[in-house]
Motif scaffolding. Structure first.
Motif, PDB file in Angstrom:
ATOM      1  N   VAL A 195       0.842  -1.314  -0.027  1.00 49.28           N
ATOM      2  CA  VAL A 195       0.070   0.151  -0.221  1.00 49.28           C
ATOM      3  C   VAL A 195       1.022   1.166   0.139  1.00 49.28           C
ATOM      4  N   SER A 213       1.560   4.024  -2.946  1.00 50.38           N
ATOM      5  CA  SER A 213       1.381   5.474  -2.930  1.00 50.38           C
ATOM      6  C   SER A 213       2.573   6.203  -3.500  1.00 50.38           C
ATOM      7  N   VAL A 238      -5.899   2.295  -7.050  1.00 48.38           N
ATOM      8  CA  VAL A 238      -5.830   1.366  -5.947  1.00 48.38           C
ATOM      9  C   VAL A 238      -6.871   0.344  -6.077  1.00 48.38           C
ATOM     10  N   HIS A 240      -7.141  -1.507   2.454  1.00 50.97           N
ATOM     11  CA  HIS A 240      -7.757  -0.237   2.321  1.00 50.97           C
ATOM     12  C   HIS A 240      -7.624   0.349   3.723  1.00 50.97           C
ATOM     13  N   ASN A 299      -4.197   1.949   3.791  1.00 53.97           N
ATOM     14  CA  ASN A 299      -4.045   3.238   2.934  1.00 53.97           C
ATOM     15  C   ASN A 299      -4.839   4.445   3.423  1.00 53.97           C
TER      16      ASN A 299
END
Length: 302
Positions: free
Chosen positions: A114, A118, A214, A235, A238
């Motif tokens: 994650v 990013s 994502v 999730h 994130n």
């Protein structure tokens, strides 16, 4: 929201939170029905939010009204699942197909992916036009106030409800739904479509573009493992990172690009390392064998 467990569901031995939705396998038309119901839930939530803002404060308003957006879609999906259970096969929303990687290792690899992803998305996000002030203020309001309240809404409720909808219902449905001629959708088209759906429900370009990217990653992980728990973890990571950065980064640095904060050379090193990790992550998940060309959502047997 704890779903009602039907007698048929008990007979099959499914006591998990999501079992009541297993027999609703929506196709493309069903996806649009769910989207319409999300919009209905949003409209219902507006007056409730205004009342909560007035009498309880904005923090509590989000906690109360956010689940309302999903309730019409959840009620419809439960009713459709109970109807279909009499004659259609069911597919679990949450499976655990991790071999040969293993569940714990899959969770660790996915959680690290994650922040790596990013970093890769940073140049794309910085290339977007400036966010409108009204939207910027609305997003900032979601991370202001008490940290634990923000965490509950942003890092717990959002992954729970959004993963139920976008991966558990939409992607699982697109992967396993059969048309009148018995055909199924190509898995990668299904992943891309569910990622687009994930972007659309954010209702703005700035969140939507990142949500699409994502969502493709989350969709691939769900396709390979069938694990809604794993995509909820990703999730959560994130959103938690975004929440943490919003609380610790000084306001005068909040609009700066990551390479402006840490320097161009360190950023390039981090970018290359992140890209290398994502390559390793995808190759590792490719070793997970598929029980069906349509992915690893377990079919519920009689």
């Amino acid at each position: 929201m704890v779903p009602f467990v039907t007698p048929r569901t008990r007979k099959r031995g499914n006591y998990d939170l999501f079992s009541t939705y297993s027999w609703y396998v929506p196709g493309v038309s069903g996806m649009f029905v769910l989207l319409a119901l999300i919009l209905v839930g949003t409209v219902i939530g507006v007056p409730v939010m205004l009342l909560c803002n007035t009498y309880l404060g904005e923090e509590y308003a989000i906690l109360i009204t956010y689940p309302l957006m999903f309730i019409p879609a959840m009620m419809y999906s439960k009713a459709a699942s109970q109807h279909n259970a009499a004659f259609d096969p069911g597919y679990k929303l949450n499976s655990s197909n991790f071999k040969p990687v293993g569940g714990i290792m899959s969770a660790v690899l996915a959680a690290v992916a994650v922040p790596a992803f990013s970093v890769i998305m940073e140049p794309v996000n910085q290339a977007l036009p400036e966010m409108p002030e009204a939207l910027e203020n609305a997003l900032a309001n979601m991370t202001e106030g008490t940290l634990w309240m923000n965490f509950l809404s942003v890092s717990i409720m959002a992954p729970l409800f959004e993963e139920w909808l976008c991966r558990g219902m939409v992607l699982r449905g697109l992967l396993n739904h059969r048309d009148s001629q018995g055909r199924t959708m190509n898995p990668y088209w299904a992943i891309a479509t569910s990622a687009l759906f994930f972007a659309v429900i954010h209702m703005n370009l700035w969140q939507g573009l990142n949500a699409f990217a994502v969502g493709f990653m989350l969709g691939y992980v769900y396709y390979k493992t069938g694990s809604l728990s794993l995509t909820m973890l990703m999730h959560c990571v994130n959103n938690s990172l975004a929440l943490l950065l919003a609380h610790v980064i000084p306001e005068d640095m909040s609009d700066m690009a990551l390479w402006e904060v840490m320097g161009i050379v360190p950023f390039l090193v981090l970018f290359v390392a992140s890209a290398a990790y994502m390559y390793f992550f995808v190759k590792k998940f490719q070793t997970i064998s598929l029980q069906s060309p349509q992915g690893n959502c377990d079919m519920i047997q009689e």
